[in-house]
Each structure stands twice: as structure tokens, then as C-alpha cells.
Enzyme design. Sequence first.
Site: not given
Ligand code: A3P
Length: 314
Positions: A66, A68, A71, A130, A152, A160, A250, A252-253
Site C-alpha cells: 500500500k 504505491g 504505481w 513487498h 509512504r 490504505s 492517478f 489515467a491509471m
Molecule cells: P490509497 O488507498 O490511499 O488511495 P499499492 O499499489 O502498493 O497497493 O498502493 C496502493 C495505493 O497507491 C493506493 O492508495 C492507491 O490509490 C495508490 N495509487 C495507485 N496508483 C496511483 C497513482 N497513479 N498515483 C497516486 N497514487 C496511486
Amino acid sequence: MSKNRKHVAEFLDNALTDCAQLTPEESYFSYKGVLYPTSICKQETLEALESFEARKDDVILAGYPKTGTNWLDHILNSLESTAAKYTDEQMKKRIALEKELEMTPRLEFGDPDKFKRMEKLPSRRVIITHLSPHSLPKSIFRNKAKVLVLIRNPKDTLVSYFHFCNNFFCFPNYKWDEYFSDFMNGKVGWGSYFDHVAEWDKYIEDENIVAISYEELKENLNLGLKKIAKFFGFSLTEEEIQSVAEKSSFKAMKEKGSETHGVYGDVFFRKGTVGDWKSLLSESQSQEMDRRFEESVAGTKIGAKLKYEVYCKV
Ligand code: A3P
């Protein structure tokens, strides 16, 4: 052409369908004192980790859940393929091979034989995990592979993680206070956040290891992408960096979430903000976290990178 790895979405969908059969107690197993989700990890795979042979040019990302990681997974794959200038045909072949070799989105997911199959993947391999340093295959350090450590702030990571666990039907349904206590005690998948960060701090002076924070990427993605590209030796133009940044936003993804992450796309791309912890942590929980951070990582170099005073104080 689509660079989406559909086999990743399929892996996640299948894992989630399989785990519907599990009782809450069966949702996790413990290996060397750390919990892992049964739906995606196997003890035999964790035992077989040492059979993974890292390459010096591997592109490795290590991040606690969690922080990111999905991402950064997207960012690293985009930077790698843009720098390598693969043709559509070459890209298609690389993705088809990953599917054929049944590659999973994290190093520790899937079956124990995958480490042998990974030898067939062409360089540069993008590998996401992880795991904490002590659980990683030794060849990563022995062969001097570069590792980007993603961090983070703990309050947003916890919030998250809580939403993530509660939105998958295969994980136990937690009450917030109960989850807070489990997180603080490391009774969540991949163990203690604080131990994870503190352990990476011991490697922070290593020239093959660099830490980057979710928050700094949110503040200035282009700058973060340049830093990552320089570290891994990816050569990209300003325009290419800009294009990767736009495709990694965010919005776009999230829009592509169901394509890249299957039916649970919206769970992976939930809010994508900094400071959501204020919606859930009570004042006393917030103070408990402050104390814990102070005792465990506040005085470390990696702890300073988290800018706790900026992101975790009201
Ligand atoms: P939130 O739950 O706070 O929204 P992981 O990928 O390690 O599981 O982490 C997930 C977190 O990364 C989630 O946070 C998710 O929304 C956020 N996340 C995923 N893609 C992202 C992006 N392109 N930009 C910013 N945050 C992103």
C-alpha cells in the site's frame, strides 16, 4: 499497441476467485513469524526464494504493501520500455513470454518453480516485491542489482491497507480499531511497517539502493521520474518523461484499472491522495502512531525522508 499485461489481471482475478473458499482464519499463513495472504503467496515459494538469481541489470522495486507499488510497477515498466525503444512487435513478444512463463506481479507471489522460469526472461527484468531486506534472495545484494525502495507515511499506508483488506471479500472484515491495533503490532500481511522501514535504513548508504517516497512523487512526478531514470540508467528525453508522467497519473491509471488489474481495479486505485489518514485515525491513535514512529524510525535517514512532521501532523 496495448502494453497492458492482461495475465496480471487474470492472475489477480483467479486468486480472488480461489480465495472466496477460504475462511477468515485461512486467509493468512505465518512464515518465519510474518503473515502472508494465502490467496497469492505459498510457503513453498517463500522457501524457494533463494533459487532466484538476480542480475546486475535487474530493475527492482521494494515497497511495503500500500505504499504505491502498483504505481511504481507501471512507472518502472514504462521507463524501461521507453528507454529500450522496443518496437510493438518486440513489446508484444516480451509480454507474451511473461504470460507463457506464468509471471506474477510480485516476486513472492505464485509457485516455487517460477524462479527457474524467470531465468528465461530477457533483460531488463522489472521485479517488484513487498519483502524486507532479510527475506529477499541474497543474490540481489551479491550481484549488486539496483533496488528502489518505496516508502509512504505510515498513517496513509495504514488507512490504505485497511480499505484494501476490507474491500476484498477474501480477507477478514475488520473493524477499524481492531485493524489499527493489528497494524501497530505487525499482524498484517508482510509484517510490521516499522520493522520494514527501519531495516531498509541499514542499506541506505549502499550505492545500489535508493529510497523514494510516495509523497515526493505526488509533489513532483516529473522530478521523481528523472531521479528514478538516472538511478537505473534509463535514458529518456524531457518529452518521454512527460509522456510517462501523464500515463502514470492517478486518473489515467484508475481509468485503466479494470483492464490492468481485473474486476478489482477500483480497489487498487482507490483515492491516490496524501493525508487521507485524517478521515479515520482518532486523536489518540494518531498520537500512538507518533510515539511509535519516534521510537522506531524518526531518527533514521530513511525516516527523515518521510517528512513525518509535514505529512503526519495536523
Ligand atoms: P490509497 O488507498 O490511499 O488511495 P499499492 O499499489 O502498493 O497497493 O498502493 C496502493 C495505493 O497507491 C493506493 O492508495 C492507491 O490509490 C495508490 N495509487 C495507485 N496508483 C496511483 C497513482 N497513479 N498515483 C497516486 N497514487 C496511486
